[in-house]
Design a protein around this motif. Structure first.
Motif, short mmCIF file in Angstrom:
data_model
loop_
_atom_site.label_atom_id
_atom_site.label_comp_id
_atom_site.label_asym_id
_atom_site.label_seq_id
_atom_site.Cartn_x
_atom_site.Cartn_y
_atom_site.Cartn_z
N ASN A 1 1.22 -0.32 0.36
CA ASN A 1 2.25 -1.34 0.60
C ASN A 1 2.29 -2.34 -0.55
O ASN A 1 2.57 -3.51 -0.37
CB ASN A 1 1.94 -2.07 1.92
CG ASN A 1 3.16 -2.78 2.49
OD1 ASN A 1 4.30 -2.44 2.15
ND2 ASN A 1 2.94 -3.75 3.35
N SER B 1 -0.45 2.05 8.96
CA SER B 1 -0.03 0.65 8.91
C SER B 1 1.05 0.37 7.86
O SER B 1 1.49 -0.75 7.73
CB SER B 1 -1.23 -0.26 8.69
OG SER B 1 -1.98 0.21 7.60
N THR B 2 1.48 1.39 7.10
CA THR B 2 2.69 1.23 6.29
C THR B 2 3.62 2.39 6.62
O THR B 2 3.16 3.48 6.94
CB THR B 2 2.39 1.25 4.78
OG1 THR B 2 1.75 2.47 4.45
CG2 THR B 2 1.50 0.09 4.38
N LYS B 3 4.91 2.15 6.56
CA LYS B 3 5.84 3.16 7.05
C LYS B 3 6.73 3.76 5.98
O LYS B 3 7.15 4.91 6.10
CB LYS B 3 6.71 2.57 8.19
CG LYS B 3 5.89 2.02 9.34
CD LYS B 3 5.53 3.03 10.45
CE LYS B 3 4.84 4.28 10.10
NZ LYS B 3 3.37 4.28 10.21
N HIS C 1 9.49 -3.30 8.48
CA HIS C 1 8.12 -3.20 9.00
C HIS C 1 7.10 -3.47 7.90
O HIS C 1 6.16 -4.26 8.08
CB HIS C 1 7.87 -1.81 9.59
CG HIS C 1 6.44 -1.56 9.94
ND1 HIS C 1 5.52 -1.12 9.01
CD2 HIS C 1 5.75 -1.74 11.10
CE1 HIS C 1 4.33 -1.02 9.59
NE2 HIS C 1 4.45 -1.39 10.86
N ASP C 2 7.29 -2.84 6.76
CA ASP C 2 6.30 -2.97 5.70
C ASP C 2 6.27 -4.39 5.13
O ASP C 2 5.20 -4.92 4.80
CB ASP C 2 6.57 -1.96 4.58
CG ASP C 2 6.20 -0.53 5.02
OD1 ASP C 2 5.83 -0.37 6.20
OD2 ASP C 2 6.28 0.39 4.19
N ARG C 3 7.45 -5.03 5.02
CA ARG C 3 7.48 -6.43 4.56
C ARG C 3 6.78 -7.33 5.56
O ARG C 3 6.04 -8.25 5.20
CB ARG C 3 8.94 -6.90 4.37
CG ARG C 3 9.62 -6.39 3.12
CD ARG C 3 10.88 -7.17 2.83
NE ARG C 3 11.82 -7.19 3.92
CZ ARG C 3 12.81 -6.31 4.10
NH1 ARG C 3 13.01 -5.34 3.22
NH2 ARG C 3 13.61 -6.41 5.13
N ASP D 1 11.38 -0.39 6.09
CA ASP D 1 11.12 -1.36 5.02
C ASP D 1 10.86 -2.76 5.59
O ASP D 1 10.02 -3.50 5.08
CB ASP D 1 12.23 -1.37 3.96
CG ASP D 1 13.59 -1.62 4.57
OD1 ASP D 1 13.71 -1.63 5.82
OD2 ASP D 1 14.54 -1.81 3.80
N HIS E 1 3.36 2.46 14.56
CA HIS E 1 2.23 1.61 14.17
C HIS E 1 1.87 0.64 15.30
O HIS E 1 2.55 -0.36 15.50
CB HIS E 1 2.58 0.81 12.90
CG HIS E 1 1.48 -0.09 12.45
ND1 HIS E 1 1.71 -1.27 11.82
CD2 HIS E 1 0.13 0.01 12.58
CE1 HIS E 1 0.54 -1.86 11.55
NE2 HIS E 1 -0.43 -1.10 12.01
#
Lengths: 291, 291
Positions: free
Chosen positions: B235, B94-96, B170-172, B168, B112
């Motif tokens: 994350n 779930s974090t990239k 995606h993670d935000r 990045d 994800h």
């Protein structure tokens, strides 16, 4: 027993349906919007549509004021002025300190059923809306206990569980279990929508955005603006306190993340897990990484 | 096509079921816990249980690393070391940004799926878990586009909608649409449980506490501690930013309440309402005062 319902929307209409079908009551309804009253009559939520509050409460043993928070105090005041001596007057508003004046009348008992639905209006009224729901009651120390017992009896027949609580304790509790959840859902949905826009991710057509976690968490966001602005303001002191406590909780999580403190995060999450089990009872806690 | 799945829990098992039944793939599964592998075999989620990663990826054209976030980087590294040149390696974490090293390999594409369930383990795997779900993919600019296209094709056959996004971004986005909702649910459930205790309101036996609003909002609280501590930490930068933004949002509401500013509250709630409609699509927004 004759029951008067002042305001036949979702809650008032559901009280009417349950009172007629489950308590064998004769229900007289009044609504400032005559079309709502007519719809309630047609749906079987009331036996009779009264032209005004006076006609509705005439001869009633129990009165439920189910008007929006903004006009509730005035509705209760009128009902108390017009109802007989042997009549208990209650309401279904979500804050209870706001009706402070009415509490001086021994016939008044504040009430608040923890039930509702995503859709307003008598057309969504359901006989089983209160089934198994907690129905908070906040009698003043001076309230007539016989009238109070009558109210409890009716509420039990509607399928709900009457629970006595002090008015100020009720409002502090609601700030945390109802009003704050709505505030957090709003804060979250605004941030999520902004994030989708900022990352230039148009939402897939027709598909709800995000995963099940987001969808659950924002479900109560953006509830009826007129109703909720009044609720937030009616309970502003307790809600401000609850918001400050939530900010404190978020600051603790932020600090744990800043220090990459896995142990603090784990302890905090375990506490949340235990609290969730306690509040949701038998419902399975999430173990997987559902987004 | 031969697909290798490294880690056959809820997600890995569901990929296996869908890949076998919908994509006609031959699926080889590996799990560090041999019992999980055996259960996956028995449930039909894999055709074959491999004794190690090397055996699983041998001859595979597509590899899904579906291990927990804490051991994901190592699993992906091993898979890339052992997989052939004509093999795309992906993951479901779930974090990239956490898999930065792997991104230097042209065969790697981070992924994800926005799907999950409240219950972990291959025994809860479902062929339709990804039906209609967004499946984010974060290929590096240097990623092999042919291998990427193959991965997209497989994901579509599983029923999901592949969507390309920068790692990045995606993670935000996840910080706001997945990790922050979990943080807020935890903060809320702790505060609600404390409030019930403080007001000395023991919870009605067996009945879930509060109204539907609370129950929806805290449903994701207290998710699996090991998994979520890793996710929060993986994350942390983006999540700290999201938490600070949420605190800012709460401070604005607090200010509006302090000034009893009905108009500011109404405008804010209308904005939340619009955002909710946008995110939840056709789902009816709440209009009634459901607590």
């Amino acid at each position: 027993v004759k029951i008067a319902i002042l305001g036949v929307g979702l809650i008032g209409g559901s009280i009417g349906l349950a009172a007629r079908r489950r308590a064998g009551a004769r229900v007289c309804g009044y609504d400032p919007d005559p079309r709502a009253g007519a719809a309630a009559l047609e749906l079987g939520a009331i036996d009779e549509q009264a032209p005004d509050i006076a006609a509705a409460v005439a001869g009633a043993q129990v009165v439920f004021a189910a008007a929006p928070v903004g006009v509730l105090a005035e509705t209760v005041r009128e009902a108390l002025a017009l109802a007989g001596a042997d009549c208990v007057v209650s309401d279904v508003g979500s804050t209870k300190l706001a009706l402070q004046d009415a509490r001086e009348d021994v016939r008044f008992v504040g009430g608040h059923p923890l039930a509702g639905a995503e859709t307003a209006g008598v057309e969504h009224a359901r006989e089983d809306l209160f089934e198994g729901a907690t129905w908070y009651l906040t009698p003043a120390p001076s309230a007539d206990r016989e009238l109070y017992a009558r109210l409890c009896d009716v509420i039990e027949r509607l399928g709900a569980l009457p629970a006595e609580i002090e008015a100020d304790a009720h409002d502090r509790l609601m700030a945390r279990i109802s009003h704050l959840p709505h505030v957090l859902a709003n804060v979250l949905v605004l941030q999520a929508a902004e994030a989708f826009e900022r990352e230039d991710k148009p939402l897939a057509g027709g598909q709800p955005a995000g995963g099940p976690g987001l969808r659950d968490t924002i479900r109560v966001a953006g509830a009826n603006t007129a109703i909720w602005t009044d609720i937030y303001l009616a309970n502003r002191e307790a809600l401000i306190e609850a918001i400050e406590q939530a900010i404190g909780g978020l600051e603790d999580v932020r600090a744990a993340l800043l220090h990459a403190d896995a142990s603090a995060l784990a302890t905090w999450n375990e506490r949340a897990r235990a609290a969730r089990m306690k509040l949701l009872g038998g419902d399975t806690p999430p173990t997987a990484a559902a987004p």
